[in-house]
Enzyme design. Structure first.
Site, PDB file in Angstrom:
ATOM      1  N   ARG A 100       0.852  -1.188   0.000  1.00  0.00           N
ATOM      2  CA  ARG A 100       0.000   0.000   0.000  1.00  0.00           C
ATOM      3  C   ARG A 100       0.881   1.228   0.000  1.00  0.00           C
ATOM      4  O   ARG A 100       1.972   1.219   0.600  1.00  0.00           O
ATOM      5  CB  ARG A 100      -0.861   0.068   1.269  1.00  0.00           C
ATOM      6  CG  ARG A 100      -2.167  -0.662   1.209  1.00  0.00           C
ATOM      7  CD  ARG A 100      -3.161  -0.014   0.239  1.00  0.00           C
ATOM      8  NE  ARG A 100      -4.430  -0.726   0.201  1.00  0.00           N
ATOM      9  CZ  ARG A 100      -4.695  -1.801  -0.547  1.00  0.00           C
ATOM     10  NH1 ARG A 100      -3.783  -2.309  -1.328  1.00  0.00           N
ATOM     11  NH2 ARG A 100      -5.897  -2.366  -0.514  1.00  0.00           N
TER      12      ARG A 100
ATOM     13  N   GLU B 115      -1.920   8.077  -4.302  1.00  0.00           N
ATOM     14  CA  GLU B 115      -2.227   7.641  -5.667  1.00  0.00           C
ATOM     15  C   GLU B 115      -3.671   8.016  -6.028  1.00  0.00           C
ATOM     16  O   GLU B 115      -4.524   8.069  -5.130  1.00  0.00           O
ATOM     17  CB  GLU B 115      -2.001   6.119  -5.820  1.00  0.00           C
ATOM     18  CG  GLU B 115      -2.906   5.259  -4.963  1.00  0.00           C
ATOM     19  CD  GLU B 115      -2.527   3.773  -5.020  1.00  0.00           C
ATOM     20  OE1 GLU B 115      -1.348   3.419  -4.847  1.00  0.00           O
ATOM     21  OE2 GLU B 115      -3.452   2.979  -5.238  1.00  0.00           O
TER      22      GLU B 115
ATOM     23  N   HIS C 258      -1.106   0.273  -9.652  1.00  0.00           N
ATOM     24  CA  HIS C 258      -1.859  -0.534  -8.673  1.00  0.00           C
ATOM     25  C   HIS C 258      -2.620  -1.665  -9.380  1.00  0.00           C
ATOM     26  O   HIS C 258      -3.851  -1.747  -9.306  1.00  0.00           O
ATOM     27  CB  HIS C 258      -2.810   0.364  -7.866  1.00  0.00           C
ATOM     28  CG  HIS C 258      -3.202  -0.246  -6.547  1.00  0.00           C
ATOM     29  ND1 HIS C 258      -3.460   0.494  -5.415  1.00  0.00           N
ATOM     30  CD2 HIS C 258      -3.388  -1.542  -6.180  1.00  0.00           C
ATOM     31  CE1 HIS C 258      -3.789  -0.313  -4.424  1.00  0.00           C
ATOM     32  NE2 HIS C 258      -3.749  -1.560  -4.871  1.00  0.00           N
TER      33      HIS C 258
HETATM   34  C1  GLV Z   1      -5.392  -4.462  -3.781  1.00  0.00           C
HETATM   35  O1  GLV Z   1      -4.590  -3.631  -3.513  1.00  0.00           O
HETATM   36  C2  GLV Z   1      -6.122  -5.211  -2.801  1.00  0.00           C
HETATM   37  O2  GLV Z   1      -6.024  -4.910  -1.602  1.00  0.00           O
HETATM   38  O3  GLV Z   1      -6.832  -6.142  -3.190  1.00  0.00           O
END
Ligand code: GLV
Length: 340
Positions: free
Chosen positions: A240, A269, A287
């Site tokens: 994250r 982001e 991401h």
């Molecule tokens: C993606 O970042 C998730 O947490 O599934």
């Protein structure tokens, strides 16, 4: 009983919308607008359930303004967009989407590690820019993966998937740090050794971050930690934004405190620190670690399964605060006015 009302906060596979529409009065967002908090609150009025993604923040203010809400199903394994304590206080269930994305995300973590260490995107940009005129002995020479030391910070399911790939696929020595060590059996299977965070930073040739975000891990990797890493090391973050201090990392990449970074997640982001955009020695992706089509579909189905199970009185598949269930399962759903 009339169908409960469900808000889909973001666009999702049409087949998921169709499936949910068999069980709910659905308000969808197939135009995929990104709502402000005020817009989200307005959309949540009269809704009993919400299908959310990691960008949809469900906090005390949203909950206080959404009295009909009973459950939020996140199409993500991470759920730092939920204020889970506030949800529990408000009697609102949260669910996430673990397991179905583990292998896909571990694949991606490994791909990002390899692209970073072997300078794949940097060399492609060079080639596309027409700069490749001759062979030279050190052209985009990077770091080896095979036989090197793989450090993993956060050894949950995805971390273990990356460890397995490293140890069994690439003959890497795997070291890890976690809140608690794995059992000796799992360590033996993964050929992984528990070390202190300090040793992890100092010994890893490649350090992959896979820990869940909470305020207590904010800037776990900052200037001081980067300074403890090898100058030849690569850092990969598929966890994250906020776990890494992006300004400190941009500086460390510019100074060559570490060799390179591969980043799928960022502080703030989709905005990025300009120093990261400027750096050549960083691989940047938007991401997408869980983004294979089958996995994203499985995540969406799991969120839908949770929503359908809840309103059918069946056990939830992946509840985050199941203690709420003992409180409100029998409470009737208030009929809404103004909805079909
Ligand atoms: C993606 O970042 C998730 O947490 O599934």
């Amino acid at each position: 009983m009339n169908k409960p009302h469900l808000l889909l906060a973001r666009a999702v596979f049409p087949e998921i919308v169709d499936r949910l529409a068999q069980h709910f009065h659905v308000v969808s967002n197939q135009a995929d607008e990104v709502w402000t908090q005020a817009q989200l609150i307005a959309k949540l009025q009269g809704q009993h359930a919400a299908f959310t993604t990691g960008g949809d923040r469900i906090d005390g203010d949203v909950l206080a303004a959404s009295p009909d809400l009973r459950i939020c199903a996140n199409m993500a394994v991470g759920y730092n967009n939920f204020d889970l304590e506030a949800m529990t206080r408000a009697g609102v269930l949260g669910t996430n989407a673990p397991d179905v994305l583990t292998e896909t995300t571990a694949d991606f973590g490994f791909a990002l590690l390899m692209a970073t260490a072997r300078r794949i995107t940097e060399s492609e940009h060079f080639l596309r820019a027409g700069q490749w005129t001759k062979w030279s002995y050190d052209l985009f020479a990077g770091a080896d993966i095979h036989g090197s030391t793989l450090g993993i910070l956060g050894m949950g399911r995805i971390g273990q998937g990356i460890a397995r790939r490293g140890a069994h696929g690439f003959g890497m020595q795997v070291i890890y740090h976690n809140r608690s060590p794995l059992t000796p059996e799992i360590e033996a299977d993964l050929k992984a050794r528990y070390v202190s965070k300090q040793d992890l930073l100092a010994q890893a040739d490649h350090l992959v971050l896979v820990l869940p975000y909470s305020p207590s891990v904010h800037h776990t990797i900052g200037a001081a930690e980067l300074a403890c890493m090898k100058p030849t090391a690569t850092l990969v973050n598929i966890a994250r934004g906020g776990i890494v201090d992006d300004a400190a990392l941009a500086q460390a990449l510019a100074n060559r405190t570490i060799a390179a970074a591969g980043l799928d997640v960022f502080e703030g982001e989709p905005q990025l620190h300009p120093g990261l955009l400027r750096a050549a020695n960083v691989v940047l992706t938007p991401h997408i670690a869980s983004a294979s089509l089958p996995t994203r579909l499985a995540m969406a189905h799991l969120a839908a399964d949770n929503l359908i199970a809840y309103f059918s009185g069946k056990p939830l598949l992946t509840p985050l605060n199941p203690e709420v269930l003992s409180r409100d399962l029998t409470a009737p759903i208030r009929e809404n006015s103004g909805h079909a």
